[in-house]
Design a protein around this motif. Structure first.
Motif, PDB file in Angstrom:
ATOM      1  N   GLY A   1       0.783  -1.218   0.000  1.00 17.39           N
ATOM      2  CA  GLY A   1       0.000   0.000   0.000  1.00 17.39           C
ATOM      3  C   GLY A   1       0.821   1.278   0.000  1.00 17.39           C
ATOM      4  O   GLY A   1       0.286   2.359  -0.240  1.00 17.39           O
ATOM      5  N   GLN A   2       2.101   1.183   0.233  1.00 17.12           N
ATOM      6  CA  GLN A   2       2.943   2.374   0.305  1.00 17.12           C
ATOM      7  C   GLN A   2       3.496   2.837  -1.039  1.00 17.12           C
ATOM      8  O   GLN A   2       3.964   3.954  -1.152  1.00 17.12           O
ATOM      9  N   GLY A   3       3.493   1.973  -2.034  1.00 19.05           N
ATOM     10  CA  GLY A   3       3.983   2.370  -3.352  1.00 19.05           C
ATOM     11  C   GLY A   3       5.477   2.667  -3.384  1.00 19.05           C
ATOM     12  O   GLY A   3       5.924   3.564  -4.105  1.00 19.05           O
ATOM     13  N   PHE A   4       6.263   1.919  -2.609  1.00 20.66           N
ATOM     14  CA  PHE A   4       7.714   2.129  -2.612  1.00 20.66           C
ATOM     15  C   PHE A   4       8.301   1.822  -3.980  1.00 20.66           C
ATOM     16  O   PHE A   4       7.793   0.960  -4.707  1.00 20.66           O
ATOM     17  N   PRO A   5       9.399   2.492  -4.365  1.00 15.97           N
ATOM     18  CA  PRO A   5      10.045   2.215  -5.652  1.00 15.97           C
ATOM     19  C   PRO A   5      10.504   0.757  -5.742  1.00 15.97           C
ATOM     20  O   PRO A   5      10.901   0.162  -4.743  1.00 15.97           O
ATOM     21  N   GLY A   6      10.441   0.230  -6.932  1.00 17.53           N
ATOM     22  CA  GLY A   6      10.943  -1.120  -7.191  1.00 17.53           C
ATOM     23  C   GLY A   6      10.093  -2.223  -6.593  1.00 17.53           C
ATOM     24  O   GLY A   6      10.533  -3.362  -6.522  1.00 17.53           O
ATOM     25  N   THR A   7       8.858  -1.911  -6.176  1.00 18.25           N
ATOM     26  CA  THR A   7       8.014  -2.917  -5.544  1.00 18.25           C
ATOM     27  C   THR A   7       7.626  -3.993  -6.549  1.00 18.25           C
ATOM     28  O   THR A   7       7.156  -3.698  -7.646  1.00 18.25           O
ATOM     29  N   LEU A   8       7.860  -5.227  -6.146  1.00 16.27           N
ATOM     30  CA  LEU A   8       7.573  -6.375  -7.009  1.00 16.27           C
ATOM     31  C   LEU A   8       7.161  -7.539  -6.130  1.00 16.27           C
ATOM     32  O   LEU A   8       7.849  -7.856  -5.157  1.00 16.27           O
ATOM     33  N   GLU A   9       6.052  -8.168  -6.476  1.00 18.53           N
ATOM     34  CA  GLU A   9       5.600  -9.351  -5.752  1.00 18.53           C
ATOM     35  C   GLU A   9       6.173 -10.596  -6.421  1.00 18.53           C
ATOM     36  O   GLU A   9       6.307 -10.645  -7.638  1.00 18.53           O
ATOM     37  N   PHE A  10       6.494 -11.607  -5.595  1.00 21.06           N
ATOM     38  CA  PHE A  10       6.992 -12.864  -6.122  1.00 21.06           C
ATOM     39  C   PHE A  10       6.743 -13.957  -5.092  1.00 21.06           C
ATOM     40  O   PHE A  10       6.239 -13.696  -4.011  1.00 21.06           O
ATOM     41  N   GLU A  11       7.067 -15.194  -5.431  1.00 17.56           N
ATOM     42  CA  GLU A  11       6.939 -16.317  -4.501  1.00 17.56           C
ATOM     43  C   GLU A  11       8.316 -16.897  -4.263  1.00 17.56           C
ATOM     44  O   GLU A  11       9.156 -16.941  -5.164  1.00 17.56           O
ATOM     45  N   THR A  12       8.524 -17.347  -3.023  1.00 22.40           N
ATOM     46  CA  THR A  12       9.789 -17.977  -2.656  1.00 22.40           C
ATOM     47  C   THR A  12       9.518 -18.996  -1.566  1.00 22.40           C
ATOM     48  O   THR A  12       8.793 -18.691  -0.613  1.00 22.40           O
ATOM     49  N   GLY A  13      10.044 -20.181  -1.721  1.00 20.54           N
ATOM     50  CA  GLY A  13       9.840 -21.219  -0.718  1.00 20.54           C
ATOM     51  C   GLY A  13       8.370 -21.498  -0.457  1.00 20.54           C
ATOM     52  O   GLY A  13       8.005 -21.844   0.655  1.00 20.54           O
ATOM     53  N   GLY A  14       7.511 -21.327  -1.483  1.00 16.03           N
ATOM     54  CA  GLY A  14       6.087 -21.565  -1.338  1.00 16.03           C
ATOM     55  C   GLY A  14       5.339 -20.452  -0.625  1.00 16.03           C
ATOM     56  O   GLY A  14       4.181 -20.629  -0.231  1.00 16.03           O
ATOM     57  N   ARG A  15       5.966 -19.298  -0.444  1.00 18.26           N
ATOM     58  CA  ARG A  15       5.339 -18.175   0.264  1.00 18.26           C
ATOM     59  C   ARG A  15       5.317 -16.934  -0.615  1.00 18.26           C
ATOM     60  O   ARG A  15       6.210 -16.720  -1.428  1.00 18.26           O
ATOM     61  N   SER A  16       4.321 -16.097  -0.371  1.00 12.21           N
ATOM     62  CA  SER A  16       4.265 -14.805  -1.047  1.00 12.21           C
ATOM     63  C   SER A  16       5.342 -13.902  -0.452  1.00 12.21           C
ATOM     64  O   SER A  16       5.646 -13.977   0.741  1.00 12.21           O
ATOM     65  N   ALA A  17       5.887 -13.052  -1.300  1.00 12.00           N
ATOM     66  CA  ALA A  17       6.928 -12.119  -0.859  1.00 12.00           C
ATOM     67  C   ALA A  17       6.817 -10.842  -1.672  1.00 12.00           C
ATOM     68  O   ALA A  17       6.164 -10.802  -2.716  1.00 12.00           O
ATOM     69  N   ILE A  18       7.454  -9.809  -1.170  1.00 13.44           N
ATOM     70  CA  ILE A  18       7.473  -8.531  -1.862  1.00 13.44           C
ATOM     71  C   ILE A  18       8.849  -7.901  -1.680  1.00 13.44           C
ATOM     72  O   ILE A  18       9.422  -7.940  -0.599  1.00 13.44           O
TER      73      ILE A  18
END
Length: 182
Positions: A104-121
């Motif tokens: 929700g903060q709109g920080f630069p370079g924000t990208l969602e991905f998955e790692t080790g079966g978990r959501s990450a940002i």
């Protein structure tokens, strides 16, 4: 070891992000703004200072752990900081900040991905020398596991490398060791 001044600067940087996070909310016409729901404590089930596999730390050359706990405006961090000789430093801490709060903060370079079966940002939350720091938060019940890497350009081993790539690489080595119920 990270100098006391640099550590204070990191805490101030994160504190600024916290102020922005805790000050946000949604509002609809005619209603008071809502504040994000924040768990009272950091998630349990994974202790960064003791549960990170030693081989992950050794493969990155991270050593000399020291406690790195903080709190500001209801946001808490519990964990440790490691350093790499003439390379980056990594603070790895559980926090009651959720991925939704960070998105929700709109920080630069924000990208969602998955790692080790978990959501990450991944995001760059720094106000100065943005490219020298990077945050990755991995979802946990009631918050997240935060990796804050600081990688000044003056560091001969890693200063020329992309800090967010370094962070994602480290996360990839640690995330599989997070228990499924954490």
């Amino acid at each position: 070891m990270v100098a006391a001044g640099k550590r204070k600067a990191l805490i101030a940087l994160v504190g600024g992000a916290v102020l922005a996070l805790t000050g946000c909310g949604s509002s609809t016409e005619g209603s008071a703004p809502e504040t994000p729901s924040v768990a009272a404590e950091v998630p349990t089930g994974f202790e960064p200072c003791t549960d990170i596999p030693q081989e992950a730390l050794e493969s990155e050359g991270l050593r000399d752990p020291m406690p790195d706990d903080a709190s500001a405006n209801g946001i808490k961090w519990d964990g440790c900081m490691w350093v790499q000789t003439d390379g980056y430093s990594a603070a790895i801490r559980t926090t009651n900040m959720t991925l939704e709060m960070i998105k929700g903060q709109g920080f630069p370079g924000t990208l969602e991905f998955e790692t080790g079966g978990r959501s990450a940002i991944v995001s760059q939350q720094g106000k100065t020398q943005v490219e020298a720091s990077c945050n990755v938060n991995v979802e946990l019940a009631g918050g997240s596991l935060e990796f804050l890497l600081t990688n000044p350009p003056s560091r001969s081993k890693t200063g020329h490398l992309d800090t967010c790539e370094l962070a994602r690489n480290l996360v990839g080595k640690v995330a599989p060791s997070i228990p499924a119920d954490a």
